[in-house]
Design an enzyme around this catalytic site. Structure first.
Site, PDB file in Angstrom:
ATOM      1  N   GLU A  43       0.855  -1.191   0.000  1.00  0.00           N
ATOM      2  CA  GLU A  43       0.000   0.000   0.000  1.00  0.00           C
ATOM      3  C   GLU A  43       0.888   1.237   0.000  1.00  0.00           C
ATOM      4  O   GLU A  43       1.562   1.527   0.982  1.00  0.00           O
ATOM      5  CB  GLU A  43      -0.903  -0.017   1.239  1.00  0.00           C
ATOM      6  CG  GLU A  43      -1.735   1.248   1.384  1.00  0.00           C
ATOM      7  CD  GLU A  43      -2.489   1.312   2.711  1.00  0.00           C
ATOM      8  OE1 GLU A  43      -2.805   0.248   3.302  1.00  0.00           O
ATOM      9  OE2 GLU A  43      -2.741   2.435   3.173  1.00  0.00           O
ATOM     10  N   ARG A  47       0.846  10.341   0.256  1.00  0.00           N
ATOM     11  CA  ARG A  47       1.218  11.410   1.191  1.00  0.00           C
ATOM     12  C   ARG A  47       2.486  12.130   0.782  1.00  0.00           C
ATOM     13  O   ARG A  47       2.925  13.037   1.478  1.00  0.00           O
ATOM     14  CB  ARG A  47       1.451  10.826   2.588  1.00  0.00           C
ATOM     15  CG  ARG A  47       0.234  10.211   3.183  1.00  0.00           C
ATOM     16  CD  ARG A  47       0.539   9.703   4.582  1.00  0.00           C
ATOM     17  NE  ARG A  47      -0.442   8.713   4.942  1.00  0.00           N
ATOM     18  CZ  ARG A  47      -0.328   7.867   5.945  1.00  0.00           C
ATOM     19  NH1 ARG A  47       0.724   7.912   6.718  1.00  0.00           N
ATOM     20  NH2 ARG A  47      -1.266   6.990   6.196  1.00  0.00           N
ATOM     21  N   LYS A 131     -11.237  -1.562   6.405  1.00  0.00           N
ATOM     22  CA  LYS A 131     -10.053  -1.215   7.192  1.00  0.00           C
ATOM     23  C   LYS A 131     -10.568  -0.668   8.522  1.00  0.00           C
ATOM     24  O   LYS A 131     -11.487   0.154   8.530  1.00  0.00           O
ATOM     25  CB  LYS A 131      -9.259  -0.143   6.445  1.00  0.00           C
ATOM     26  CG  LYS A 131      -8.222   0.591   7.305  1.00  0.00           C
ATOM     27  CD  LYS A 131      -7.262   1.371   6.427  1.00  0.00           C
ATOM     28  CE  LYS A 131      -6.506   2.411   7.236  1.00  0.00           C
ATOM     29  NZ  LYS A 131      -5.213   2.748   6.613  1.00  0.00           N
TER      30      LYS A 131
END
Ligand code: 3PG
Length: 215
Positions: A43, A47, A131
Site C-alpha cells: 500500500e 502522502r 479497514k
C-alpha cells in the site's frame, strides 16, 4: 451488482506494508525488498509528491508486487491511483463523495471505519472487507472481536499502531483477513537504503499465523 472482493488479494499475505515513499527510486527498491521478503501486497500512501509516480514504477518494474493506493481521501485520487496502476484502494475513513467513487471503482476497496455504525453503513453499500483505523486507538483487536457476533459477514484489515508485539492478537481473530502496518518498512531503514533489514522484517511478517486462513 457486487463490488470487487478484496479477500482474494488479502489471502496473499498476512501483512500489507503501508509505505510512504520519499522518491520513485526508493519506492521501487522498497517494493523489491518487500516482495523478496514475501509481502507482495504493497500500500503506497498518497502522502508524498512521489507517491503516484512510484506506484506506476512499481507496477511496471516489480511484476510480483501487487501495488495499491493508501490514504485515498478524495474522489479524484481514485481515478489517479487506478491510472497509476493501483490494484486496490485503501482509505482511513469515507465521505459521501468518496463512497460514490469507491462504489464505481473497478478494483477492490478497503474503506476505513472506526465504529459499528460506520461498519454497518459500509456493509449496507456492499463493502465486505473494511479497514479499521486507527486500529489501536479505537479499540484494536478487542473491538473487532466484539463486532464479530453482531456483524458476522464483515471482515477486517486493521491498521494503525500494529507491530510485532501486538500483531498476533489481531491475526488470531477469524474475522481479520490481514493487517496493515509500517513496521516492516521503517523510515530509517528506507532513508539508509537498508533493504536487507526490510527483507528480514518482511520475511518474519510473511510467516505469521492467520486464523482466517487456517485450514
Ligand atoms: C497509516 O495510515 O499510517 C497506517 O495506519 C500505518 O500505521 P502504522 O504506522 O501505525 O503502522
Amino acid at each position: 451488482m457486487s463490488l470487487p472482493d478484496p479477500s482474494f488479494l488479502l489471502a496473499r499475505a498476512p501483512v500489507v506494508p503501508v509505505v510512504t515513499v520519499p522518491s520513485v527510486t526508493a519506492g521501487v527498491k522498497l517494493a523489491r525488498a518487500l516482495v523478496e521478503g514475501g509481502l507482495p501486497l504493497i500500500e503506497v500512501t498518497l502522502r508524498t509528491p512521489a507517491a503516484l509516480e512510484a506506484m506506476a514504477a512499481i507496477a511496471a518494474e516489480v511484476p510480483d508486487a501487487v501495488v495499491g493506493a493508501g490514504t485515498v481521501t478524495r474522489p479524484d485520487l481514485v481515478e489517479k491511483s487506478i491510472a497509476a496502476g493501483a490494484r486496490f484502494l485503501v482509505s482511513p475513513g469515507v465521505t459521501p463523495a468518496l463512497l460514490e467513487a469507491f462504489a464505481e471503482a473497478p478494483v477492490p476497496v478497503l474503506p476505513g471505519c472506526a465504529t459499528a455504525s460506520e461498519a454497518m453503513t459500509l456493509a449496507a453499500m456492499g463493502f465486505s472487507v473494511l479497514k479499521l483505523f486507527p486500529a489501536e486507538a479505537v479499540g484494536g483487536s478487542n473491538l473487532i472481536k466484539s463486532l464479530a457476533a453482531p456483524l458476522p459477514d464483515l471482515r477486517f484489515c486493521p491498521t494503525g499502531g500494529i507491530g510485532p508485539d501486538n500483531v498476533g492478537k489481531y491475526l488470531s481473530q477469524p474475522n481479520i483477513l490481514a493487517v496493515g502496518g509500517s513496521w516492516v518498512c521503517p523510515n530509517d531503514a528506507i532513508a539508509a537504503g537498508d533493504w536487507g533489514r526490510i527483507v528480514e522484517l518482511s520475511r518474519a511478517a510473511s510467516k505469521l499465523y492467520r486464523a482466517a486462513f487456517a485450514g
